[in-house]
Design a protein around this motif. Structure first.
Motif, PDB file in Angstrom:
ATOM      1  N   UNK A  22       0.838  -1.191   0.000  1.00 10.87           N
ATOM      2  CA  UNK A  22       0.000   0.000   0.000  1.00 10.87           C
ATOM      3  C   UNK A  22       0.876   1.246   0.000  1.00 10.87           C
ATOM      4  N   UNK A  23       0.327   2.329  -0.534  1.00 21.00           N
ATOM      5  CA  UNK A  23       1.046   3.611  -0.520  1.00 21.00           C
ATOM      6  C   UNK A  23       0.551   4.414   0.682  1.00 21.00           C
ATOM      7  N   UNK A  24       1.467   4.802   1.567  1.00 23.53           N
ATOM      8  CA  UNK A  24       1.087   5.542   2.768  1.00 23.53           C
ATOM      9  C   UNK A  24       1.770   6.900   2.812  1.00 23.53           C
ATOM     10  N   UNK A  25       1.132   7.822   3.521  1.00 24.26           N
ATOM     11  CA  UNK A  25       1.666   9.164   3.705  1.00 24.26           C
ATOM     12  C   UNK A  25       1.343   9.605   5.128  1.00 24.26           C
ATOM     13  N   UNK A  26       2.369   9.802   5.951  1.00 21.87           N
ATOM     14  CA  UNK A  26       2.121  10.188   7.343  1.00 21.87           C
ATOM     15  C   UNK A  26       1.577  11.612   7.412  1.00 21.87           C
ATOM     16  N   UNK A  27       0.581  11.817   8.277  1.00 25.50           N
ATOM     17  CA  UNK A  27      -0.086  13.107   8.408  1.00 25.50           C
ATOM     18  C   UNK A  27       0.128  13.749   9.775  1.00 25.50           C
ATOM     19  N   UNK A  28       0.047  12.937  10.827  1.00 24.77           N
ATOM     20  CA  UNK A  28       0.124  13.482  12.181  1.00 24.77           C
ATOM     21  C   UNK A  28       0.399  12.342  13.153  1.00 24.77           C
ATOM     22  N   UNK A  29       0.576  12.679  14.414  1.00 23.76           N
ATOM     23  CA  UNK A  29       0.725  11.676  15.461  1.00 23.76           C
ATOM     24  C   UNK A  29       0.120  12.234  16.738  1.00 23.76           C
ATOM     25  N   UNK A  30      -0.527  11.357  17.511  1.00 24.45           N
ATOM     26  CA  UNK A  30      -1.008  11.762  18.826  1.00 24.45           C
ATOM     27  C   UNK A  30      -0.511  10.755  19.860  1.00 24.45           C
ATOM     28  N   UNK A  31      -0.405  11.208  21.105  1.00 26.23           N
ATOM     29  CA  UNK A  31       0.264  10.411  22.128  1.00 26.23           C
ATOM     30  C   UNK A  31      -0.729   9.542  22.902  1.00 26.23           C
ATOM     31  N   UNK A  32      -0.273   8.325  23.229  1.00 31.10           N
ATOM     32  CA  UNK A  32      -1.030   7.470  24.140  1.00 31.10           C
ATOM     33  C   UNK A  32      -0.773   7.954  25.567  1.00 31.10           C
ATOM     34  N   UNK A  33      -1.833   8.209  26.323  1.00 28.87           N
ATOM     35  CA  UNK A  33      -1.712   8.761  27.667  1.00 28.87           C
ATOM     36  C   UNK A  33      -2.450   7.899  28.687  1.00 28.87           C
ATOM     37  N   UNK A  34      -1.950   7.898  29.886  1.00 23.89           N
ATOM     38  CA  UNK A  34      -2.606   7.215  31.000  1.00 23.89           C
ATOM     39  C   UNK A  34      -3.745   8.106  31.497  1.00 23.89           C
ATOM     40  N   UNK A  35      -4.947   7.565  31.542  1.00 28.02           N
ATOM     41  CA  UNK A  35      -6.099   8.296  32.055  1.00 28.02           C
ATOM     42  C   UNK A  35      -6.493   7.666  33.380  1.00 28.02           C
ATOM     43  N   UNK A  36      -6.439   8.469  34.426  1.00 28.10           N
ATOM     44  CA  UNK A  36      -6.760   7.973  35.766  1.00 28.10           C
ATOM     45  C   UNK A  36      -7.657   8.977  36.468  1.00 28.10           C
ATOM     46  N   UNK A  37      -8.254   8.534  37.571  1.00 29.24           N
ATOM     47  CA  UNK A  37      -9.049   9.434  38.387  1.00 29.24           C
ATOM     48  C   UNK A  37      -8.159  10.545  38.931  1.00 29.24           C
ATOM     49  N   UNK A  38      -8.717  11.745  39.054  1.00 33.14           N
ATOM     50  CA  UNK A  38      -7.932  12.898  39.488  1.00 33.14           C
ATOM     51  C   UNK A  38      -7.330  12.698  40.874  1.00 33.14           C
ATOM     52  N   UNK A  39      -7.975  11.875  41.709  1.00 31.56           N
ATOM     53  CA  UNK A  39      -7.447  11.676  43.065  1.00 31.56           C
ATOM     54  C   UNK A  39      -6.710  10.345  43.215  1.00 31.56           C
ATOM     55  N   UNK A  40      -6.467   9.630  42.093  1.00 30.93           N
ATOM     56  CA  UNK A  40      -5.740   8.357  42.167  1.00 30.93           C
ATOM     57  C   UNK A  40      -4.238   8.631  42.288  1.00 30.93           C
TER      58      UNK A  40
END
Length: 311
Positions: free
Chosen positions: A158-176
């Protein structure tokens, strides 16, 4: 033949093709006197007799044959120049786009109305997937979709063209308790969201620590976020998936950061003005930034010309 215009060329070639002045006049929709006058004017300008006239028609002289050869080349060049400046016909047809849901929500939907105002005769059919890129690969390869948008890399055919990247983040309770190390990661309850590239995340964790042990597996990111908000553990999602983040939740970087590169994918033999128009209007760096709006800080954009991240 700088002294002759397009009308002269048209008449000279018309007479040569028809074999007579009268037949050329009929074919060109002109009076015979106009054809005769135009030929005489050309002969005067060039100083040579172009046609022999007789009872049985008209035929080129030796000098006329050379003039007509030049006239044909000039007419061809004039036609090519006209084609270059002629307005392009309006785009029409159907463009089938397959994409992960976060890209549809954050980038395609905000830009779609503007694209369709610009190209009213183009129908864009958007197909969503559960987040893994295998389905995107399969639909593009099979021809079910013309253009795919998803996590890279994809199959080399396949022909691909990179456009952007976003980060994987840990989502936790604010008081955890904060998760700063891989040991912290493994001590807490990991709520896996299958939709957001779970195997890709698991491979990253295993590469830098050991394979994760999920406390629960869920399909829907919103359900996973609900469990996290209730204090049942944490999850890992990309920035484009969880925004806007509820105030009772906190996002933090993985102990070893991980980014999701997103690109466009087409079949290698695909050449389509519809795809080109969609890329220019929806997937250009400027269009992607505009669509991201307040979420732009979560994304690394790629300069398509250099394929380098632009922050």
């Amino acid at each position: 033949m700088p002294a002759l215009g397009g009308a002269h060329l048209r008449v000279l070639l018309g007479v040569a093709g028809a074999g007579s002045f009268s037949e050329a006049a009929l074919r060109l929709g002109l009076a015979q006197s106009t054809v005769s006058h135009t030929v005489r004017a050309a002969e005067t300008v060039l100083g040579v007799q172009i046609f022999e006239r007789g009872r049985h028609g008209a035929w080129p002289t030796a000098a006329g044959a050379r003039v007509l050869a030049q006239a044909q080349r000039a007419a061809d060049a004039l036609r090519e120049m006209t084609a270059l400046t002629a307005p392009a016909p309006p785009l029409c047809g159907t463009l089938r786009v397959v994409s992960c849901r976060s890209v549809i929500r954050q980038f395609i939907v905000p830009a779609l109305n503007g694209f369709q105002r610009r190209y009213p005769d183009v129908e864009v059919v958007v197909q969503d997937t559960s987040g893994e890129h295998d389905e995107i690969e399969a639909r593009v390869l099979s021809g079910e979709a013309d253009l795919g948008l998803g996590r890279l890399p994809m199959r080399p055919e396949l022909h691909t063209r990179e456009l952007l990247a976003d980060e994987y983040l840990i989502i936790a309770s604010a008081d955890a308790p904060p998760i700063r190390t891989w040991a912290d990661f493994h001590r807490a309850a990991y709520i896996v969201c299958e939709e957001d590239c779970a195997p890709f995340i698991a491979a990253h964790v295993a590469r830098h620590s050991r394979p994760p042990t999920p406390a629960v597996r869920l399909k829907d990111p919103q359900v996973a976020l609900g469990r996290v908000a209730e204090g049942h553990g944490f999850t890992v999602l990309t920035g484009l998936v969880f925004v806007p983040l509820p105030p009772n939740l906190r996002a933090s970087t993985l102990p070893t950061p991980l980014w999701r590169p997103i690109g466009s994918v087409t079949r290698r033999d695909e050449a389509s003005p519809l795809i080109d128009a969609f890329r220019d209007a929806v997937l250009s760096p400027g269009a992607l930034r505009a669509a991201a709006g307040r979420q732009a800080h979560l994304v690394r954009f790629v300069d398509v010309g250099t394929q380098s991240p632009a922050f």
